[in-house]
Write an enzyme that holds these catalytic residues in place. Structure first.
Site, mmCIF file in Angstrom:
data_model
loop_
_atom_site.group_PDB
_atom_site.id
_atom_site.type_symbol
_atom_site.label_atom_id
_atom_site.label_comp_id
_atom_site.label_asym_id
_atom_site.label_seq_id
_atom_site.Cartn_x
_atom_site.Cartn_y
_atom_site.Cartn_z
ATOM 1 N N GLY A 49 0.805 -1.337 -0.046
ATOM 2 C CA GLY A 49 -0.056 0.137 -0.147
ATOM 3 C C GLY A 49 0.771 1.305 0.005
ATOM 4 O O GLY A 49 1.792 1.338 0.783
ATOM 5 N N ARG A 91 9.919 -0.706 -4.770
ATOM 6 C CA ARG A 91 8.473 -0.758 -5.492
ATOM 7 C C ARG A 91 8.513 0.416 -6.319
ATOM 8 O O ARG A 91 8.461 1.568 -5.873
ATOM 9 C CB ARG A 91 7.624 -1.045 -4.563
ATOM 10 C CG ARG A 91 7.469 -1.797 -3.424
ATOM 11 C CD ARG A 91 6.541 -3.139 -3.545
ATOM 12 N NE ARG A 91 5.528 -3.135 -4.797
ATOM 13 C CZ ARG A 91 4.202 -3.259 -4.285
ATOM 14 N NH1 ARG A 91 3.918 -3.505 -3.053
ATOM 15 N NH2 ARG A 91 3.351 -3.567 -5.225
ATOM 16 N N GLN A 199 -5.352 -8.760 -2.538
ATOM 17 C CA GLN A 199 -5.533 -7.976 -1.316
ATOM 18 C C GLN A 199 -7.066 -7.656 -0.953
ATOM 19 O O GLN A 199 -6.981 -7.408 0.160
ATOM 20 C CB GLN A 199 -4.994 -6.711 -1.822
ATOM 21 C CG GLN A 199 -3.276 -6.752 -1.987
ATOM 22 C CD GLN A 199 -2.807 -7.027 -3.315
ATOM 23 O OE1 GLN A 199 -3.472 -7.954 -4.009
ATOM 24 N NE2 GLN A 199 -1.537 -6.676 -3.888
ATOM 25 N N ASP A 240 -1.621 4.541 -6.435
ATOM 26 C CA ASP A 240 -0.220 4.423 -6.133
ATOM 27 C C ASP A 240 0.454 5.721 -6.479
ATOM 28 O O ASP A 240 1.800 5.863 -5.894
ATOM 29 C CB ASP A 240 0.458 3.224 -6.794
ATOM 30 C CG ASP A 240 0.106 1.989 -5.783
ATOM 31 O OD1 ASP A 240 -0.905 1.544 -5.761
ATOM 32 O OD2 ASP A 240 1.084 1.516 -5.124
ATOM 33 N N ASN A 250 -3.232 2.597 -10.056
ATOM 34 C CA ASN A 250 -3.370 1.576 -8.933
ATOM 35 C C ASN A 250 -3.418 0.286 -9.402
ATOM 36 O O ASN A 250 -2.967 0.065 -10.484
ATOM 37 C CB ASN A 250 -4.804 2.219 -8.573
ATOM 38 C CG ASN A 250 -5.236 1.691 -7.166
ATOM 39 O OD1 ASN A 250 -4.318 1.817 -6.439
ATOM 40 N ND2 ASN A 250 -6.427 1.051 -6.939
ATOM 41 N N LYS A 251 -3.620 -0.656 -8.450
ATOM 42 C CA LYS A 251 -3.550 -1.831 -8.528
ATOM 43 C C LYS A 251 -4.254 -2.373 -10.003
ATOM 44 O O LYS A 251 -5.195 -2.080 -10.357
ATOM 45 C CB LYS A 251 -4.347 -2.677 -7.463
ATOM 46 C CG LYS A 251 -4.413 -4.262 -7.355
ATOM 47 C CD LYS A 251 -2.897 -4.922 -7.579
ATOM 48 C CE LYS A 251 -1.876 -4.170 -6.590
ATOM 49 N NZ LYS A 251 -0.479 -4.744 -6.872
HETATM 50 O O1 MRU Z 1 0.976 -3.982 -4.612
HETATM 51 P P1 MRU Z 1 0.082 -3.109 -3.465
HETATM 52 O O2 MRU Z 1 -0.817 -4.125 -2.491
HETATM 53 O O3 MRU Z 1 0.895 -2.309 -2.701
HETATM 54 O O4 MRU Z 1 -1.033 -2.239 -4.094
HETATM 55 C C1 MRU Z 1 -1.624 -1.428 -3.206
HETATM 56 C C2 MRU Z 1 -2.676 -0.588 -4.290
HETATM 57 O O5 MRU Z 1 -2.602 -0.658 -5.271
HETATM 58 C C3 MRU Z 1 -3.393 0.469 -3.396
HETATM 59 O O6 MRU Z 1 -4.593 0.572 -4.024
HETATM 60 C C4 MRU Z 1 -2.631 1.651 -3.218
HETATM 61 O O7 MRU Z 1 -1.415 1.506 -2.912
HETATM 62 C C5 MRU Z 1 -3.530 2.721 -2.320
HETATM 63 S S1 MRU Z 1 -3.138 2.125 -0.872
HETATM 64 C C6 MRU Z 1 -3.934 3.336 0.405
#
Ligand code: MRU
Length: 345
Positions: A49, A91, A199, A240, A250-251
């Site tokens: 996140g 990341r 997730q 993100d 975003n994801k």
């Molecule tokens: O790969 P992740 O689990 O880190 O991805 C997270 C996301 O895509 C969230 O939607 C984003 O980081 C916002 S979290 C408040």
């Protein structure tokens, strides 16, 4: 409102995190004692996140600094620069990672040559804790602002986990959900399972259920049906990285949800702190997209689900164009079109 979850804690000479890979079956913790261990936890997604990654990286620099307080200034500052470099490499899409590390570098740069390492370390710890505290405050604010969007009887759809587990504790997209619940509003949440690492199914379902919120998991491909049948009133997602034009990453899977929401006329909001906005990036295509190991796609809970010799491709994020976004909810308020002017304001 009480903090729903505490995914990270500063212990003075280590950083305690919830190891999110254990959830929902077990709640286990990891104590991270140097920048290398924090970087490993970020890369392996023991924590994840964007806001939480930023907080953890800041604490990673802080905890590393504790180990070198008796070193010479030269050794101390070289170690700090190495720690920042290492954490930066974990990341590539999470904007808050780079934002938080820039703040830590700013603290380091504020100390003159031959300064006292312990004094600098104290300042680095102070900055990391400030980043953490500020995130709690932004979560509360986004919750308060976004909570107004959730009305009695609503069904809210969300993707991935943008909740307490992705931040210091309140969340981004889920902060309004917690606030609406605290206000006594009756509503339900649909959580996309969010392949490949689930997730939504594992983390969003766990934290909302623990908070007594009515949550139903759906597989990613079902969200389009629910949206087209009028079963969803509001979509809330996190981000993100947000560019100045309003395109955002975003994801993986968010883009499809946004397209289906637009086709169905369902409002689609992005909830994110201003620290996720990258003012150096103009458009979505400028956002670096992380590609992760194929095994995250081919193996579920230790069981291979694909034929041995078939490759898998695993982009972790996608980019949603600004025109599909109804508005951004930041800690400063609700931002609507024109995003280019209003996001910078
Ligand atoms: O790969 P992740 O689990 O880190 O991805 C997270 C996301 O895509 C969230 O939607 C984003 O980081 C916002 S979290 C408040």
């Amino acid at each position: 409102m009480e903090v729903p979850v505490k995914p990270i804690e500063w212990l003075g000479d280590s950083v305690r995190i919830i190891d999110q890979r254990c959830l929902p079956d077990r709640e286990c913790h990891l104590d991270l004692e140097d920048a290398g261990e924090v970087a490993g936890a970020i890369r392996d997604m023991a924590l994840r996140g964007a806001p939480l990654i930023g907080i953890a990286a800041a604490m990673g620099v802080a905890v590393e600094s504790r180990r070198w307080v008796s070193a010479s200034w030269r050794d101390f500052s070289l170690r700090m620069e190495d720690a920042v470099q290492l954490l930066r490499s974990t990341r590539p899409t999470a904007g808050n990672l780079f934002w938080a590390l820039e703040r830590m570098k700013g603290v380091l740069a504020g100390f003159p040559e031959e300064a006292v390492p312990r004094a600098c370390s104290d300042a680095l710890v102070g900055e990391a804790l400030k980043i953490y505290e500020e995130d709690l405050e932004t979560g509360r604010e986004m919750g308060r602002i976004g909570g107004d969007l959730i009305k009695e009887g609503f069904a809210v759809l969300t993707h991935c986990n943008a909740g307490g587990l992705a931040t210091s504790g309140y969340g981004t997209a889920l902060a309004p959900v917690y606030v609406a619940r605290a206000r006594g509003i009756g509503f339900r949440v649909y959580a996309d399972e969010t392949r490949p690492l689930l997730q939504g199914a594992r983390l969003t379902a766990w934290e909302l259920h623990n908070a007594g919120i009515d949550v139903t998991v759906i597989c990613d491909s079902a969200s389009h049906l629910l949206l087209s049948k009028g079963m969803v009133d509001l979509v809330l997602v996190g981000a993100d990285r947000i560019t100045v034009s309003g395109d955002f990453a975003n994801k993986i899977g968010t883009l499809g949800v946004a397209r289906s929401a637009a086709a169905a006329g369902v409002p689609f909001y992005v909830v994110a702190p201003t620290s996720t906005i990258d003012f150096a990036l103009d458009r979505g295509e400028d956002i670096p997209i992380e590609e992760r190991e194929a095994s995250e796609v081919t193996v579920i809970s230790g069981t291979r689900i694909t034929p041995l010799d078939v490759p898998a491709y695993n982009p972790a994020f996608d980019v949603t164009p600004a025109e599909l976004v109804t508005g951004f909810i930041t800690e400063k308020g609700l931002v609507t079109q024109p995003f280019r002017a209003n996001l910078s304001g």
